[in-house]
Design a protein around this motif. Structure first.
Motif, PDB file in Angstrom:
ATOM      1  N   PRO A  70       0.819  -1.219   0.000  1.00 50.15           N
ATOM      2  CA  PRO A  70       0.000   0.000   0.000  1.00 50.15           C
ATOM      3  C   PRO A  70       0.847   1.262   0.000  1.00 50.15           C
ATOM      4  CG  PRO A  70      -0.014  -1.019   2.159  1.00 50.15           C
ATOM      5  CD  PRO A  70       0.741  -1.944   1.258  1.00 50.15           C
ATOM      6  N   TYR A  71       0.435   2.223  -0.829  1.00 47.39           N
ATOM      7  CA  TYR A  71       1.159   3.489  -0.862  1.00 47.39           C
ATOM      8  C   TYR A  71       0.279   4.667  -0.467  1.00 47.39           C
ATOM      9  CZ  TYR A  71      -0.918   3.947  -5.503  1.00 47.39           C
ATOM     10  OH  TYR A  71      -1.799   4.008  -6.551  1.00 47.39           O
ATOM     11  N   SER A  72      -1.035   4.483  -0.348  1.00 44.93           N
ATOM     12  CA  SER A  72      -1.906   5.540   0.170  1.00 44.93           C
ATOM     13  C   SER A  72      -3.206   4.918   0.661  1.00 44.93           C
ATOM     14  CB  SER A  72      -2.183   6.607  -0.898  1.00 44.93           C
ATOM     15  OG  SER A  72      -3.254   6.252  -1.716  1.00 44.93           O
ATOM     16  N   ASN A  73      -3.888   5.646   1.526  1.00 43.47           N
ATOM     17  CA  ASN A  73      -5.178   5.165   2.029  1.00 43.47           C
ATOM     18  C   ASN A  73      -6.089   6.353   2.314  1.00 43.47           C
ATOM     19  OD1 ASN A  73      -3.164   5.424   4.239  1.00 43.47           O
ATOM     20  ND2 ASN A  73      -4.968   5.170   5.531  1.00 43.47           N
ATOM     21  N   THR A  74      -7.394   6.068   2.329  1.00 46.84           N
ATOM     22  CA  THR A  74      -8.375   7.107   2.629  1.00 46.84           C
ATOM     23  C   THR A  74      -8.543   7.245   4.134  1.00 46.84           C
ATOM     24  OG1 THR A  74     -10.198   5.527   2.535  1.00 46.84           O
ATOM     25  CG2 THR A  74      -9.639   6.675   0.489  1.00 46.84           C
ATOM     26  N   GLU A  75      -9.258   8.263   4.541  1.00 45.62           N
ATOM     27  CA  GLU A  75      -9.528   8.492   5.961  1.00 45.62           C
ATOM     28  C   GLU A  75     -10.493   7.412   6.462  1.00 45.62           C
ATOM     29  OE1 GLU A  75      -8.566  10.380   9.291  1.00 45.62           O
ATOM     30  OE2 GLU A  75      -7.840  11.007   7.325  1.00 45.62           O
ATOM     31  N   PRO A  76     -10.192   6.752   7.581  1.00 46.78           N
ATOM     32  CA  PRO A  76     -11.069   5.685   8.092  1.00 46.78           C
ATOM     33  C   PRO A  76     -12.434   6.219   8.549  1.00 46.78           C
ATOM     34  CG  PRO A  76      -8.907   5.567   9.104  1.00 46.78           C
ATOM     35  CD  PRO A  76      -8.961   6.849   8.343  1.00 46.78           C
ATOM     36  N   ILE A  77     -13.467   5.415   8.331  1.00 47.04           N
ATOM     37  CA  ILE A  77     -14.835   5.733   8.726  1.00 47.04           C
ATOM     38  C   ILE A  77     -15.286   4.653   9.704  1.00 47.04           C
ATOM     39  CG2 ILE A  77     -17.203   6.003   7.919  1.00 47.04           C
ATOM     40  CD1 ILE A  77     -16.016   6.669   5.153  1.00 47.04           C
ATOM     41  N   VAL A  78     -15.877   5.049  10.824  1.00 48.17           N
ATOM     42  CA  VAL A  78     -16.375   4.088  11.816  1.00 48.17           C
ATOM     43  C   VAL A  78     -17.666   3.471  11.283  1.00 48.17           C
ATOM     44  CG1 VAL A  78     -17.170   3.785  14.184  1.00 48.17           C
ATOM     45  CG2 VAL A  78     -15.321   5.392  13.699  1.00 48.17           C
ATOM     46  N   THR A  79     -17.705   2.124  11.262  1.00 46.58           N
ATOM     47  CA  THR A  79     -18.859   1.386  10.758  1.00 46.58           C
ATOM     48  C   THR A  79     -19.136   0.192  11.663  1.00 46.58           C
ATOM     49  OG1 THR A  79     -17.511  -0.058   9.355  1.00 46.58           O
ATOM     50  CG2 THR A  79     -18.336   1.952   8.345  1.00 46.58           C
ATOM     51  N   GLY A  80     -20.168  -0.550  11.328  1.00 45.79           N
ATOM     52  CA  GLY A  80     -20.432  -1.813  11.993  1.00 45.79           C
ATOM     53  C   GLY A  80     -19.652  -2.909  11.290  1.00 45.79           C
ATOM     54  N   TYR A  81     -18.892  -3.681  12.043  1.00 42.12           N
ATOM     55  CA  TYR A  81     -18.035  -4.735  11.487  1.00 42.12           C
ATOM     56  C   TYR A  81     -18.750  -6.082  11.608  1.00 42.12           C
ATOM     57  CZ  TYR A  81     -14.145  -8.050  11.253  1.00 42.12           C
ATOM     58  OH  TYR A  81     -13.319  -9.099  10.925  1.00 42.12           O
ATOM     59  N   VAL A  82     -18.931  -6.771  10.460  1.00 40.11           N
ATOM     60  CA  VAL A  82     -19.518  -8.102  10.471  1.00 40.11           C
ATOM     61  C   VAL A  82     -18.416  -9.131  10.227  1.00 40.11           C
ATOM     62  CG1 VAL A  82     -21.220  -9.638   9.426  1.00 40.11           C
ATOM     63  CG2 VAL A  82     -21.733  -7.207   9.672  1.00 40.11           C
ATOM     64  N   ASP A  83     -17.686  -8.965   9.131  1.00 39.73           N
ATOM     65  CA  ASP A  83     -16.486  -9.754   8.847  1.00 39.73           C
ATOM     66  C   ASP A  83     -15.571  -8.907   7.973  1.00 39.73           C
ATOM     67  OD1 ASP A  83     -17.393 -10.049   6.152  1.00 39.73           O
ATOM     68  OD2 ASP A  83     -18.486 -11.857   6.664  1.00 39.73           O
ATOM     69  N   ASP A  84     -14.498  -9.503   7.468  1.00 33.23           N
ATOM     70  CA  ASP A  84     -13.503  -8.720   6.727  1.00 33.23           C
ATOM     71  C   ASP A  84     -14.027  -8.166   5.406  1.00 33.23           C
ATOM     72  OD1 ASP A  84     -11.649  -9.023   8.700  1.00 33.23           O
ATOM     73  OD2 ASP A  84     -10.628 -10.711   7.763  1.00 33.23           O
ATOM     74  N   GLU A  85     -15.186  -8.609   4.966  1.00 34.99           N
ATOM     75  CA  GLU A  85     -15.735  -8.124   3.700  1.00 34.99           C
ATOM     76  C   GLU A  85     -17.111  -7.473   3.846  1.00 34.99           C
ATOM     77  OE1 GLU A  85     -15.683 -11.515   1.169  1.00 34.99           O
ATOM     78  OE2 GLU A  85     -13.501 -11.610   1.106  1.00 34.99           O
ATOM     79  N   THR A  86     -17.726  -7.568   5.018  1.00 30.71           N
ATOM     80  CA  THR A  86     -19.080  -7.072   5.208  1.00 30.71           C
ATOM     81  C   THR A  86     -19.113  -6.067   6.352  1.00 30.71           C
ATOM     82  OG1 THR A  86     -19.826  -9.286   4.601  1.00 30.71           O
ATOM     83  CG2 THR A  86     -21.475  -7.786   5.473  1.00 30.71           C
ATOM     84  N   PHE A  87     -19.853  -4.987   6.136  1.00 31.25           N
ATOM     85  CA  PHE A  87     -19.986  -3.976   7.182  1.00 31.25           C
ATOM     86  C   PHE A  87     -21.407  -3.432   7.183  1.00 31.25           C
ATOM     87  CE2 PHE A  87     -18.939  -1.661   3.391  1.00 31.25           C
ATOM     88  CZ  PHE A  87     -19.657  -0.479   3.476  1.00 31.25           C
ATOM     89  N   VAL A  88     -21.751  -2.749   8.264  1.00 26.85           N
ATOM     90  CA  VAL A  88     -23.057  -2.115   8.413  1.00 26.85           C
ATOM     91  C   VAL A  88     -22.814  -0.616   8.515  1.00 26.85           C
ATOM     92  CG1 VAL A  88     -25.101  -1.916   9.871  1.00 26.85           C
ATOM     93  CG2 VAL A  88     -23.934  -4.108   9.667  1.00 26.85           C
ATOM     94  N   GLU A  89     -23.488   0.158   7.672  1.00 26.19           N
ATOM     95  CA  GLU A  89     -23.334   1.613   7.738  1.00 26.19           C
ATOM     96  C   GLU A  89     -24.076   2.146   8.957  1.00 26.19           C
ATOM     97  OE1 GLU A  89     -24.019   3.881   4.231  1.00 26.19           O
ATOM     98  OE2 GLU A  89     -23.177   2.319   2.936  1.00 26.19           O
ATOM     99  N   LEU A  90     -23.376   2.961   9.747  1.00 26.47           N
ATOM    100  CA  LEU A  90     -23.956   3.537  10.952  1.00 26.47           C
ATOM    101  C   LEU A  90     -23.783   5.050  10.913  1.00 26.47           C
ATOM    102  CD1 LEU A  90     -22.413   1.094  13.587  1.00 26.47           C
ATOM    103  CD2 LEU A  90     -24.734   1.039  12.689  1.00 26.47           C
ATOM    104  N   THR A  91     -24.789   5.758  11.419  1.00 23.96           N
ATOM    105  CA  THR A  91     -24.679   7.213  11.518  1.00 23.96           C
ATOM    106  C   THR A  91     -23.986   7.570  12.835  1.00 23.96           C
ATOM    107  OG1 THR A  91     -26.809   7.425  12.634  1.00 23.96           O
ATOM    108  CG2 THR A  91     -26.822   7.495  10.206  1.00 23.96           C
TER     109      THR A  91
END
Length: 149
Positions: A70-91
């Motif tokens: 990796p040479y760059s990354n975006t700013e992290p966003i807090v979300t719901g973690y289900v597994d390494d490929e699935t997440f839940v969007e949270l406000t």
């Protein structure tokens, strides 16, 4: 002598490029979305999805990579973690409610892993320095005959 080395290098690179092109060997590059768990929530029905799986709190960010470095990354966003490929969007409001209900502290300043932020850049930099040094020493290095006289 330098012209012979340069010609040989150019022919070799052209030949390798031709072989790689015919073999269709992919060079991995692009972007990848990563989801990492940062806070473990209790496995209760409040944190259960419709399919029966439970979620935790995680961060989601996108990395840009060349050959898995990796040479760059975006700013992290807090979300719901289900597994390494699935997440839940949270406000923001839902995150605050989850933190107060589960009695956990959710960090607002979570960041990507060290390797994703800096490690890949260090390795790519070292590889670049090795290549530049190799080119410099082959073109500007002293010959054995010049050193002895």
């Amino acid at each position: 002598m330098k012209l012979k080395i340069l010609s040989l290098l150019a022919i070799s690179l052209f030949g390798m490029n031709n072989i790689i092109g015919r073999a269709k060997i992919p060079i991995p590059y692009g972007e990848k979305e990563k989801i990492v768990k940062i806070v473990d929530l209790p496995d209760t029905e409040e944190f259960q999805l419709e399919d029966g799986r439970f979620f935790d709190i995680g961060i989601k960010y996108t990395i840009s990579h060349i050959v898995w470095l990796p040479y760059s990354n975006t700013e992290p966003i807090v979300t719901g973690y289900v597994d390494d490929e699935t997440f839940v969007e949270l406000t923001e409001e839902e995150i605050k409610q989850i933190a107060s209900f589960a009695k956990v502290e959710i960090p607002n300043d979570a960041s990507a892993s060290f390797f994703d932020r800096i490690g890949g850049k260090i390795i790519l930099g070292i590889l670049l320095l090795i290549v530049v040094y190799g080119i410099y020493s082959s073109y500007f290095g002293k010959k054995e005959d010049e050193k002895n006289t």
